[in-house]
Design an enzyme around this catalytic site. Structure first.
Site, PDB file in Angstrom:
ATOM      1  N   GLY A   1       5.962  70.333  40.759  1.00 51.83           N
ATOM      2  CA  GLY A   1       4.861  69.358  40.745  1.00 51.83           C
ATOM      3  C   GLY A   1       3.627  70.034  40.708  1.00 51.83           C
TER       4      GLY A   1
ATOM      5  N   ASP B   1      10.241  65.467  31.527  1.00 46.78           N
ATOM      6  CA  ASP B   1      10.893  65.539  30.163  1.00 46.78           C
ATOM      7  C   ASP B   1       9.836  66.289  29.186  1.00 46.78           C
ATOM      8  OD1 ASP B   1      12.874  63.816  31.590  1.00 46.78           O
ATOM      9  OD2 ASP B   1      11.791  62.232  30.604  1.00 46.78           O
TER      10      ASP B   1
ATOM     11  N   ASN C   1      17.287  65.846  37.774  1.00 49.95           N
ATOM     12  CA  ASN C   1      16.727  64.349  37.185  1.00 49.95           C
ATOM     13  C   ASN C   1      17.449  63.315  38.086  1.00 49.95           C
ATOM     14  OD1 ASN C   1      14.816  64.387  35.312  1.00 49.95           O
ATOM     15  ND2 ASN C   1      16.135  63.585  33.634  1.00 49.95           N
TER      16      ASN C   1
ATOM     17  N   ALA D   1      15.195  59.761  29.495  1.00 57.21           N
ATOM     18  CA  ALA D   1      14.603  61.083  29.894  1.00 57.21           C
ATOM     19  C   ALA D   1      15.087  62.368  28.707  1.00 57.21           C
ATOM     20  CB  ALA D   1      15.527  61.507  31.009  1.00 57.21           C
TER      21      ALA D   1
HETATM   22  O1  KDG Z   1      12.146  60.845  32.884  1.00 55.31           O
HETATM   23  C1  KDG Z   1      11.591  59.420  32.475  1.00 55.31           C
HETATM   24  C2  KDG Z   1      12.746  58.526  32.741  1.00 55.31           C
HETATM   25  O2  KDG Z   1      12.929  58.298  33.895  1.00 55.31           O
HETATM   26  C3  KDG Z   1      12.445  57.472  32.053  1.00 55.31           C
HETATM   27  O3  KDG Z   1      12.457  57.663  30.570  1.00 55.31           O
HETATM   28  C4  KDG Z   1      13.606  56.272  32.169  1.00 55.31           C
HETATM   29  O4  KDG Z   1      15.495  57.623  31.175  1.00 55.31           O
HETATM   30  C5  KDG Z   1      14.925  56.880  32.412  1.00 55.31           C
HETATM   31  C6  KDG Z   1      15.659  56.790  33.447  1.00 55.31           C
HETATM   32  O5  KDG Z   1      16.894  56.656  33.458  1.00 55.31           O
HETATM   33  O6  KDG Z   1      15.029  56.543  34.581  1.00 55.31           O
END
Ligand code: KDG
Length: 318
Positions: free
Chosen positions: A230, A260, A167, A35
């Site tokens: 979204g 991201d 996230n 991410a």
């Molecule tokens: O946002 C995308 C990410 O989910 C992917 O790059 C994988 O970093 C990652 C994760 O920890 O899920």
């Protein structure tokens, strides 16, 4: 002086050809993905001076990650090399209706989980305009949680703007664990990016995006809160003012990394002197553009984004 420094785990992503399953595929496409480095790649490709640091095994796999990030223009001098731990991997099986996309993490004991504050070049953090990480990083180990907090505090004390995306990843922690983890860091965060879904699931914030943003800003004193919804678009609250942005239409080829790309587009425009409305517009356009591209990262140029914005105006709010 670096515009943006990001930190977190970058894995190697292994995905079978479309239409094939993880358990039977004979070939896997390999790419780096994480991410925070995805954010650095988008910002670097949009013209900003971006750096990423982490801890990687001193092995062909760790060197592959660094090589890929450098190929996009991201500086990696701050990477800490390790001889004892491993490179994290993730497997991605692309879904096709009605089969959902499946992500399998193979990242336990990755080198980054042992990263301590004392190993980091903190001057690079102090010298950056913006320091960014996401809720994935503190979820990876207790050590990394403590390091994340230290880095954000060091940045903030030095006047570097700190930015953070919730996230939330269900495979890494429960909503209660995540809520406690986030709250421990919130004091050290200036700009918060939050998917409305995450704010609701983890922090129990319901209501419309504006009330979610106002509630979070009031409770934790964030300078800016950006809520993503979204296909419904996004909203930013800064200095009491609300800005709304629709999505730009895109045919989705690979949705991984859309959030991201959104953050990378936002920060790139902000670091270029853009105001909140412009930054939100670039965020939305970069996110849409990313969906058309295979892989975790937005392989994009400023001209691509200018074209999206010019062709589609303010975006379509749905
Ligand atoms: O946002 C995308 C990410 O989910 C992917 O790059 C994988 O970093 C990652 C994760 O920890 O899920």
């Amino acid at each position: 002086m670096t515009d943006l420094v990001t930190f977190g785990e970058t894995m190697l992503r292994l995905s079978p050809p479309r239409g094939e399953r993880l358990e039977t595929a004979r070939e896997f496409e390999v790419q780096a993905g994480g991410a925070e480095s995805n954010v650095a790649v988008a910002a670097a490709r949009l013209g900003r001076d971006a750096a990423w640091f982490s801890k990687l095994p001193d092995s062909p796999l760790g060197r592959r990650v660094v090589g890929e990030l450098r190929s996009h223009g991201v500086a990696t001098d701050g990477v800490v090399w390790d001889d004892e731990h491993r490179q994290g991997l993730y497997y991605l099986e692309h879904g096709v209706e009605p089969r959902p996309t499946n992500v399998v993490y193979d990242r336990a004991d990755a080198a980054v989980t042992t990263l301590e504050t004392g190993e980091i070049d903190l001057d690079a953090v102090r010298d950056a305009d913006v320091c960014y990480t996401s809720g994935i990083t503190p979820a990876l180990s207790t050590t990394l949680h403590a390091t994340t907090k230290d880095v954000l505090e060091v940045a903030q004390e030095a006047g570097t703007t700190t930015a953070f995306d919730l996230n939330y990843r269900t495979k890494l922690w429960t909503p209660d664990e995540a809520a406690a983890g986030y709250r421990d860091l919130f004091d050290a965060i200036d700009v918060l990016f939050a998917a409305q879904r995450d704010a609701e699931t983890v922090l129990g914030r319901d209501g419309d995006a504006e009330s979610v943003a106002r509630g979070l800003a009031a409770d934790y004193d964030f300078e800016t809160v950006v809520v993503t919804r979204g296909a419904e678009g996004s909203l930013a609250l800064a200095d009491g003012d609300v800005y709304e942005q629709g999505v730009y239409e895109a045919e989705t080829h690979d949705a991984i990394g859309t959030g991201d790309a959104f953050v990378g587009g936002y920060l790139a425009k902000h670091l270029d002197g853009g105001d909140v409305a412009d930054s939100l517009q670039w965020a939305s356009a970069t996110a849409s553009f990313k969906r058309t591209i295979e892989g975790d990262v937005a392989v994009v140029t400023p001209e691509d984004i200018e074209r999206v914005v010019a062709d589609e105006g303010d975006g379509i709010s749905r």
